[in-house]
Motif scaffolding. Structure first.
Motif, mmCIF file in Angstrom:
data_model
loop_
_atom_site.group_PDB
_atom_site.id
_atom_site.type_symbol
_atom_site.label_atom_id
_atom_site.label_comp_id
_atom_site.label_asym_id
_atom_site.label_seq_id
_atom_site.Cartn_x
_atom_site.Cartn_y
_atom_site.Cartn_z
ATOM 1 N N GLN A 117 0.847 -1.207 0.000
ATOM 2 C CA GLN A 117 0.000 0.000 0.000
ATOM 3 C C GLN A 117 0.878 1.251 0.000
ATOM 4 O O GLN A 117 0.645 2.199 -0.758
ATOM 5 N N GLY A 118 1.905 1.252 0.849
ATOM 6 C CA GLY A 118 2.784 2.422 0.946
ATOM 7 C C GLY A 118 3.488 2.729 -0.360
ATOM 8 O O GLY A 118 3.708 3.899 -0.699
ATOM 9 N N ASP A 119 3.826 1.705 -1.129
ATOM 10 C CA ASP A 119 4.568 1.876 -2.383
ATOM 11 C C ASP A 119 3.745 2.607 -3.446
ATOM 12 O O ASP A 119 4.299 3.288 -4.312
ATOM 13 N N THR A 120 2.401 2.473 -3.387
ATOM 14 C CA THR A 120 1.567 3.139 -4.397
ATOM 15 C C THR A 120 1.543 4.651 -4.219
ATOM 16 O O THR A 120 1.310 5.383 -5.184
ATOM 17 N N GLU A 121 1.771 5.121 -2.994
ATOM 18 C CA GLU A 121 1.590 6.552 -2.707
ATOM 19 C C GLU A 121 2.664 7.424 -3.386
ATOM 20 O O GLU A 121 2.330 8.325 -4.154
ATOM 21 N N PRO A 122 3.957 7.152 -3.169
ATOM 22 C CA PRO A 122 4.963 7.949 -3.873
ATOM 23 C C PRO A 122 4.965 7.666 -5.372
ATOM 24 O O PRO A 122 5.317 8.541 -6.172
#
Length: 474
Positions: A117-122
């Motif tokens: 999930q975190g990887d999609t944000e940046p």
């Protein structure tokens, strides 16, 4: 001595000022985040003062403030929805108390979920970094920047969970989130859709409509989690995600409005004539829709997945609106229909529901997406244009799962390689489409002015007029 004033620099409701270990971890990570922002964040925007919404609390009446902010000075807050004595309401731990710490046996899977999930944000910030140079209006430029800073804040939310709950592993994963890069040959982002280019504003509106909608469904499924900090974090993220989808839905509506206006003025539906008048023809809009929709439904993963079953049974990730469902919330012995191809034909097959949870979430997403496309068609209907946009069949242009690589027409026919090759550019954007749409992308940033290919919005931001100075170019 702390180098960051935590209540000022990072508004939060997680007692950040009292957690020295977490402070030290964030102090090491924060300069790398700013370097990442400067290198691959919105291009050429460092000195702009932008009229932004900043999250300052979780109180629905006062959670956001609007003011001029330089984006690299944005207050990347860390917020969890208010806690309560919560019991786990699905999976093998149903009825037990929700966890405030990571259970050892689920540590690796939880970390994997948070990192993905975190990887999609940046990634989406990287995909959109050049769009400011071709904004169709100051209003749209500001909306792009609002989405960019909120994706940055969502990255902070996931990094908080990694640094707080996963020790050295979490710190390493937080660092890696800034090292991968969208589209990079050697170190790409984890999920395919986040390595695609977003070359123009029609692609951006389709991305924020479809791909941010995937975000809505993934975050909603995680907001059911037995791991309470993850559930509370993602619940608050959903508050901001709604604006991203609004930008996409209203953006495409405004493109359609302008196209329909020109079709009526010129009394034609001929794509060539519409293009010559400087607008985007309906067949091109349909092809963009087909592409972004098909790429996004791949994000839900394989139609049958033992990982999805494990995540559910373990209590790590629920279904969309789990609490509103009327089954037993354990799902053992229940089935669900998935599609596969047999002898050149699509057939439905009953499989254990636990293994089909990606497909359940995908089908919920499809229903939601179809409703929005119906709202786009209302724009055409109101203008008296008979053409309607359609959502392609869910087996169209798939690269993941049992349907990967099947040659399928948008209306759901299995086709030959020869027919696919002959009609691909009728169904998906061609190099010529991208070149044409790219040719319209001239920057328009005088307050109240809009590019020729898009209609103005119905209203401004935060009750401001449409011609408000949303961005100050210093």
């Amino acid at each position: 001595m702390s180098t960051i004033n935590y209540s000022e620099k990072i508004p939060n409701n997680v007692n950040l000022a009292e957690d020295r270990t977490l402070q030290r971890a964030l102090e090491q990570w924060q300069p790398n985040f700013i370097n990442w922002w400067d290198e691959v964040g919105p291009e050429g925007s460092t000195d702009f003062d932008v009229y932004l919404r900043t999250a300052v609390s979780v109180d629905p009446q006062g959670w956001a403030q609007f003011d001029y902010v330089k984006m690299r000075d944005y207050r990347w807050g860390i917020f969890l929805n208010p806690g309560s004595e919560r019991t786990i309401h699905f999976g093998d731990h149903k009825g037990e108390k929700a966890w405030t710490d990571v259970p050892g046996e689920y540590r690796a899977n939880l970390r994997r979920i948070i990192v993905t999930q975190g990887d999609t944000e940046p990634a989406s910030v990287e995909q959109q970094r050049h769009l400011g140079l071709t904004a169709p209006s100051m209003y749209d430029l500001r909306n792009l920047f609002q989405i960019n800073v909120e994706e940055g804040r969502h990255l902070w939310a996931m990094v908080y969970l990694l640094q707080k709950h996963f020790g050295r592993d979490g710190r390493e994963e937080a660092g890696a989130l800034l090292e991968r890069q969208s589209g990079d040959q050697n170190n790409p982002r984890i999920l395919g859709a986040f390595n695609e280019k977003t070359p123009d504003w029609l692609a951006f509106f389709m991305f924020t409509y479809f791909t941010d909608r995937d975000g809505k469904f993934q975050l909603a499924a995680l907001s059911e989690s037995a791991f309470d900090p993850l559930a509370r974090t993602t619940k608050f993220m959903l508050t901001e995600e709604a604006h991203h989808m609004f930008v996409g839905e209203s953006g495409v509506s405004r493109v359609l409005q302008r196209t329909a206006q020109l079709m009526n003025e010129l009394r034609t539906d001929d794509p060539k004539t519409i293009r010559e008048a400087g607008a985007i023809d309906l067949p091109t809009i349909q092809r963009y829709l087909n592409f972004h929709y098909s790429v996004t439904i791949d994000l839900f993963g394989a139609d049958q997945s033992s990982n999805a079953a494990t995540f559910y049974s373990s209590g790590l990730k629920g279904r969309y609106e789990e609490g509103k469902r009327t089954d037993d919330h354990v799902l053992k012995g229940q089935t669900y229909k998935v599609l596969e191809v047999q002898n050149g034909q699509l057939v439905e097959k009953e499989v254990p529901m636990l293994n089909a949870l990606n497909e359940v979430l995908r089908d919920d997403f499809i229903k939601d997406s179809v409703a929005g496309v119906a709202r786009w068609n209302k724009v055409l209907e109101k203008a008296g244009i008979p053409t309607r946009l359609t959502v392609p069949h869910k087996a169209f242009n798939r690269q993941i799962g049992a349907l990967a690589g099947i040659k399928m027409s948008p209306d759901g026919r299995v086709v030959s390689e020869a027919e696919w090759a002959a009609r691909r550019d009728e169904w998906l954007p061609s190099a010529e489409d991208f070149a044409f749409v790219g040719s319209l992308m001239g920057r328009v940033v005088e307050p109240g002015r809009f590019a020729n290919w898009i209609a103005p919005p119905a209203m401004g931001i935060n009750r401001q007029p449409i011609d408000f100075e949303y961005v100050r170019f210093n």
